[in-house]
Design a protein around this motif. Structure first.
Motif, short mmCIF file in Angstrom:
data_model
loop_
_atom_site.label_atom_id
_atom_site.label_comp_id
_atom_site.label_asym_id
_atom_site.label_seq_id
_atom_site.Cartn_x
_atom_site.Cartn_y
_atom_site.Cartn_z
N ASN A 144 1.73 14.95 -13.72
CA ASN A 144 1.33 15.57 -14.49
C ASN A 144 1.24 17.43 -13.85
OD1 ASN A 144 0.85 12.99 -15.81
ND2 ASN A 144 -0.79 12.60 -14.38
N ASP A 157 2.47 1.87 -3.37
CA ASP A 157 0.94 2.06 -4.22
C ASP A 157 0.63 3.29 -3.96
OD1 ASP A 157 1.07 0.13 -5.39
OD2 ASP A 157 -0.75 -0.94 -4.55
N GLU A 158 0.81 3.98 -2.67
CA GLU A 158 1.03 5.32 -2.65
C GLU A 158 1.60 6.09 -3.39
OE1 GLU A 158 -0.73 5.49 1.27
OE2 GLU A 158 -2.08 4.60 1.40
N ARG A 201 0.73 -1.36 -0.32
CA ARG A 201 -0.19 0.30 0.24
C ARG A 201 1.05 0.96 0.14
NH1 ARG A 201 -3.40 -3.09 3.73
NH2 ARG A 201 -2.22 -1.88 5.49
N SER A 245 3.52 5.72 -5.63
CA SER A 245 3.89 5.66 -7.04
C SER A 245 2.49 6.91 -7.33
CB SER A 245 3.50 3.56 -7.36
OG SER A 245 4.58 3.53 -7.18
N LYS A 246 1.00 7.07 -6.52
CA LYS A 246 0.75 8.02 -7.30
C LYS A 246 1.00 9.46 -6.63
CE LYS A 246 -3.03 4.77 -6.40
NZ LYS A 246 -4.80 4.45 -5.20
N ARG A 247 1.08 9.67 -5.75
CA ARG A 247 2.32 10.72 -5.16
C ARG A 247 2.94 11.48 -6.28
NH1 ARG A 247 1.75 9.48 -0.47
NH2 ARG A 247 4.29 9.05 -0.24
N GLN A 248 3.47 10.63 -6.84
CA GLN A 248 5.10 11.10 -7.78
C GLN A 248 4.41 10.63 -9.59
OE1 GLN A 248 7.39 7.83 -7.93
NE2 GLN A 248 9.37 8.57 -9.62
N LYS A 249 3.42 10.40 -9.96
CA LYS A 249 2.83 10.45 -10.83
C LYS A 249 1.66 12.10 -11.14
CE LYS A 249 -0.78 8.26 -13.90
NZ LYS A 249 -2.02 7.23 -14.08
N LEU A 250 0.98 11.81 -9.83
CA LEU A 250 0.35 12.92 -10.30
C LEU A 250 1.06 14.56 -10.15
CD1 LEU A 250 -2.63 14.75 -9.30
CD2 LEU A 250 -2.06 14.41 -6.43
#
Length: 426
Positions: free
Chosen positions: A283, A272-273, A269, A275-280
């Motif tokens: 962007n 995954d979190e 978890r 990775s989401k922060r890095q992707k956001l």
């Protein structure tokens, strides 16, 4: 249930409203075990020593040998079903899939047993007539896992599991495994190309005697796979360093498989979190500028609260024409008139507060300069633990005593064994 010594089973029959005293619940009560092998091996920074591995393996094989001579298959040997207490005793658990078998293999049994990572190839290929060799394949996977520090065949599906087995142990054919082509799923999973056996190559860092024993446990042909009795008599258990006394093993805090799963899920978890922060964050970055050319920001970056627009906007130039910010300031040419600029900026140059060229200029709060880049090893060779002495077994008395059961089938006659090897009794 062998090797659950000191435990007991309590049968509680509850009388129902219709007076049927045979309907009720069954409660199985055992003594508390501090660890299971999976939870203990997964403790951070813990690596088992060679005497410790030999101690656990010897107990596992002793218990399994007792099951097999009494014609019982466990059919679910894995780390989480091997319980260990803080006295170093290992006990077999979870006999929910255990079944009796006949030595002539006339019984038809299901092949949907044994956890995938420890399931032998004959079951994956659809065999329904099998014997103790299925448990010995699982023991071989456990043995290699202890020495290697991690599972050796972690397949995610049955086809992938078979592929991993063939990559390690070679592809089966009628020469190395007579009768394999008659198994129900052989044609479906037969490798497209021949694969050679690589057990010695992959585990070349193992001790010579350990590697020899592992080879015999991971034989594709179940009829050639070593039995629990013969494994206990292997040189691996009779050469230095000898198996240690269980009571000499260190004591650990309780550790079980469910704690290991919980820790792995938490780590997943967190990954995954992150990775989401890095992707956001990626962007939301402004477009990269090349060759000194500035790019206009997208419309969704034009809001006043956007972090890229924190710089104060340039002042609106005076005069009838304000469609550009470059060149000399507009105003009456010649003739008297009030000076529109503060003292010290009367040279006719541009007002730096109104925008303009140069490396430090800003347009709409953006700089035209380039943005910065965005952005289980082998166990220890020795041990300080107490080790047993003697060429054939520990001097402290630890070990399996004379069996109190009859030996038959593939295990031979106990009297004959005593005559051939008097110092090795199982």
């Amino acid at each position: 249930m062998y090797y659950l010594q000191g435990s007991y089973i309590s049968y509680i029959f509850l009388k129902t409203a219709d007076g049927n005293k045979y309907r009720g619940s069954t409660y199985m009560v055992f003594e508390y075990m501090d660890h299971d092998l999976t939870g203990l091996a997964d403790r951070p920074g813990l690596r088992f020593t060679v005497p410790q591995i030999k101690c656990y393996m010897k107990q596992l094989l002793t218990g399994l040998h007792y099951c097999h001579v009494n014609q019982v298959l466990h059919r679910d040997i894995k780390g989480s079903n091997l319980l260990i207490d803080n006295e170093g005793n290992l006990k077999l658990a979870d006999f929910g899939l255990a079944r009796s078998f006949s030595h002539d293999h006339t019984n038809t049994l299901t092949n949907r047993v044994i956890t995938l990572w420890y399931r032998p190839p004959e079951l994956l290929l659809g065999a329904t007539k099998y014997g103790p060799a299925v448990d010995m394949w699982s023991v071989g996977c456990i043995f290699a896992e202890l020495l290697n520090g991690k599972p050796i065949l972690p397949g995610k599906s049955e086809p992938e599991q078979l592929h991993k087995i063939f990559e390690l142990c070679g592809s089966p054919d009628e020469i190395i495994w007579p009768g394999v082509s008659k198994l129900p799923a052989y044609n479906n999973f037969k490798p497209a190309r021949p694969m050679k056996r690589r057990v010695r190559e992959v585990f070349r860092h193992f001790d010579r005697n350990a590697l020899e024993l592992l080879e015999k446990m991971l034989m594709l042909d179940p009829t050639q796979r070593i039995s629990a009795k013969d494994a206990l008599d292997a040189e691996y258990f009779w050469t230095d360093p000898l198996p240690c006394d269980p009571k000499s093993l260190p004591k650990y805090e309780s550790s079980h498989e469910y704690q290991t799963k919980k820790r792995r899920q938490q780590q997943q978890r967190q990954h995954d979190e992150a990775s989401k922060r890095q992707k956001l964050q990626h962007n939301r970055l402004p477009p990269i500028q090349h060759n000194g050319q500035s790019h206009h920001p997208p419309a969704h970056w034009s809001g006043p609260n956007h972090p890229m627009n924190n710089a104060p906007p340039p002042p609106v130039p005076a005069g009838p024409s304000s469609h550009h910010h470059y060149g000399k300031p507009r105003g009456p040419t010649g003739g008297p008139g009030p000076n529109r600029y503060a003292s010290g900026n009367q040279s006719g140059g541009y007002n730096p507060n109104r925008g303009g060229g140069g490396s430090g200029s800003q347009v709409g709060g953006y700089s035209n300069g380039s943005y910065p880049p965005q952005g289980r090893g082998p166990p220890y060779g020795g041990s300080s633990m107490q080790q047993a002495n003697g060429p054939r077994g520990p001097s402290s008395g630890y070990g399996a005593g004379p069996p109190n059961y009859s030996q038959s089938g593939q295990y031979g006659n106990s009297a004959q064994e005593a005559g051939s090897k008097p110092n090795r009794r199982w």
